[in-house]
Design an enzyme around this catalytic site. Structure first.
Site, mmCIF file in Angstrom:
data_model
loop_
_atom_site.group_PDB
_atom_site.id
_atom_site.type_symbol
_atom_site.label_atom_id
_atom_site.label_comp_id
_atom_site.label_asym_id
_atom_site.label_seq_id
_atom_site.Cartn_x
_atom_site.Cartn_y
_atom_site.Cartn_z
ATOM 1 N N THR A 181 48.067 48.816 76.456
ATOM 2 C CA THR A 181 46.904 49.232 77.257
ATOM 3 C C THR A 181 46.920 48.561 78.633
ATOM 4 O OG1 THR A 181 45.629 49.505 75.245
ATOM 5 C CG2 THR A 181 44.369 49.282 77.269
ATOM 6 N N HIS B 124 49.306 50.349 80.799
ATOM 7 C CA HIS B 124 48.706 51.579 81.360
ATOM 8 C C HIS B 124 47.865 51.236 82.589
ATOM 9 C CE1 HIS B 124 49.939 54.083 78.058
ATOM 10 N NE2 HIS B 124 49.252 53.416 77.159
#
Ligand code: NAD
Ligand code: ZN
Length: 345
Positions: free
Chosen positions: A44, A47
Site C-alpha cells: 500500500t 502505491h
C-alpha cells in the site's frame, strides 16, 4: 512550545515522498502516543509512493503515511486505563466505528466505517504515531522487533491462512509476495501436508523456498499439474489462498482445487477478474473474501512466533528511515521481501 518530529510525508498529489519536520501528535481522550522503533514498507505504501490510480483516489495530501510498526508507549491521553509508559506495542491499523452491527458483534474486520492509519489519517512512518487505546496491541518482549514491525502483514496472512482447517491438507498459494510467503510459513506451522506456492518472479519463489514450502512454481514456464502429481496430490488442492490479485492465478487456482475445496481471497487486483462459475459450482467450491485482520489474529501470530514460527526469511532489506527512498526502490524492483526501516537513533 510545540514538539517537532521527523516523518515520511506525501506532501502534494504526485509521485514520491518527503522527509519533513511535523508536529508530534498529542494524544486526546482515549488515545495513546507511540514512539516508533521500527517500521516495514507495505505494498500500500508503494502505491502511495508511486501515486498510482488507487492512491490518487484514496490519499489526501499532505499526510504522514505508513501502518506497519513496532514501538513503545510514550504518552497516554486522558481516560486511558491499563497501559503504562514504555510498554512494547504495535497497532491494529483499522480504526473502527464501535457501533455498526459488525463492530457490536466483535467482527471489527467488517466495520462499515473503518478508517485506516497511514491512508485516511496520519500514519506511523514517523518518530511518533497516535492511535486509540482500542487499537493498541501489547507485544511480548520475547518477540524480535524486526518481526513485529511487519505484524500488520502477518495478520493478513494469518487471517487468510487460518480461515479454513489446514491439518493434513494440501494448500495452493498463488502469489509469493511477502504476504504469500508469510502465509506459507503459517500453513506449514499449522499442520498442512503440502504447501505449494506459485509466482512469476524467481527471486520471490526463492524466498518462499527459504520459508519451507514443498514446491515453489514459476507458472510462466512450469506446469502446476506436473508439480501436483510429483507431490502426491491425487484430486487437487483442499485449500487455496489467493494472494496475487491476478485473474490468471485465480483461474488456475479454481481449476486446481478438488471438489469441495475452499478458497480464501486476499489479493486485490487493479482490474475486474473473470471467474469460471461453472467450475466453481460444479466443484462445489467455497470462496471467502478476506479483509484486514481479526483482533484475535494478533494473539495467534504472537503465539505462533513464540511457538517457533520463524518469519525472518521474508526480511530482505534494512535501512535507517532517512534512507527510505532506497527502501522504496527495493520494493519497486520486485527483488525484495519485507523492507524494514529503523527509527531509533
Ligand atoms: P505483492 O504485490 O508484493 O505480491 C503479489 C505477488 O503475486 C507478486 O510477487 C507477483 O509477482 C505475483 N503474481 C503476479 N501474477 C501472478 C500469477 N499469474 N500467478 C502467481 N503469482 C502472480 O503483494 P503482497 O504485499 O504480498 O500482498 C498480497 C496481495 O494481498 C496483494 O494483492 C495485496 O494488494 C493484497 N492485500 C489485501 C489485503 C486485504 O485486506 N484484503 C491486505 C493486504 C494486502
Ligand atoms: Zn463499525
Amino acid at each position: 512550545m510545540e514538539q517537532m518530529m521527523d516523518a515520511i510525508v506525501k506532501p502534494v498529489a504526485g509521485a514520491g515522498l518527503e522527509l519533513r519536520r511535523v508536529p508530534v501528535p498529542e494524544p486526546g481522550p482515549g488515545e495513546v502516543l507511540i514512539r516508533v522503533h521500527k517500521t516495514a514498507i507495505c505494498g500500500t505504501d508503494v502505491h502511495i509512493f508511486n501515486w498510482d490510480p488507487w492512491a490518487q483516489v484514496h490519499i489526501k495530501p499532505p499526510m504522514t503515511i505508513g501502518h506497519e510498526y513496532v514501538g513503545e508507549i510514550a504518552a497516554i491521553g486522558p481516560g486511558v486505563k491499563g497501559l503504562s509508559l514504555g510498554q512494547r506495542v504495535s497497532g491494529e491499523g483499522h480504526i473502527t466505528c464501535h457501533h455498526c452491527r459488525n463492530c457490536h458483534t466483535g467482527n471489527i474486520q467488517w466495520c462499515k466505517d473503518t478508517v485506516s492509519v497511514g491512508v485516511d489519517r496520519d500514519g506511523a512512518f514517523a518518530q511518533y504515531v497516535c492511535i486509540p487505546q482500542s487499537n493498541v496491541i501489547l507485544i511480548d518482549e520475547s518477540i524480535s522487533e524486526e518481526v513485529v514491525a511487519f505484524f500488520d502483514a502477518v495478520g493478513n496472512a494469518t487471517h487468510t491462512a487460518l480461515m479454513f482447517d489446514l491439518v493434513g491438507e494440501d494448500v495452493l498459494i498463488t502469489g509469493a509476495g511477502p504476504i504469500g510467503i508469510i502465509a506459507a510459513g503459517i500453513c506449514k506451522y499449522a499442520g498442512a501436508r503440502r504447501v505449494i506456492i506459485t509466482d512469476v518472479n524467481d527471486y520471490r519463489l526463492d524466498l518462499a523456498r527459504k520459508m519451507g514450502v514443498d514446491a515453489a512454481v514459476n507458472t510462466a514456464r512450469e506446469d502446476l499439474k506436473g508439480v501436483m502429481k510429483g507431490q502426491g496430490l491425487l484430486e487437487g488442492f483442499d485449500v487455496g489462498l489467493e494472494m496475487s490479485g491476478n485473474g490468471m492465478a485465480l483461474q488456475q487456482m479454481i481449476g486446481s482445487m478438488r471438489n469441495g475445496g475452499k478458497i480464501s481471497l486476499l489479493g486485490i487486483g487493479n482490474k475486474p477478474v473473470t471467474m469460471d462459475m461453472n467450475t466453481i459450482i460444479g466443484k462445489g467450491l467455497t470462496l471467502q473474501g478476506i479483509y484486514g485482520r481479526k483482533m484475535d489474529n494478533w494473539h495467534q501470530m504472537s503465539y505462533m512466533v513464540q511457538g517457533g514460527l520463524d518469519l525472518t526469511p521474508v526480511i530482505t532489506h534494512r535501512f535507517h528511515y532517512t534512507q527510505f527512498e532506497q527502501g522504496f526502490a527495493a520494493m519497486n524492483s520486485g527483488k525484495s521481501g519485507k523492507v524494514i526501516l529503523d527509527w531509533t537513533e
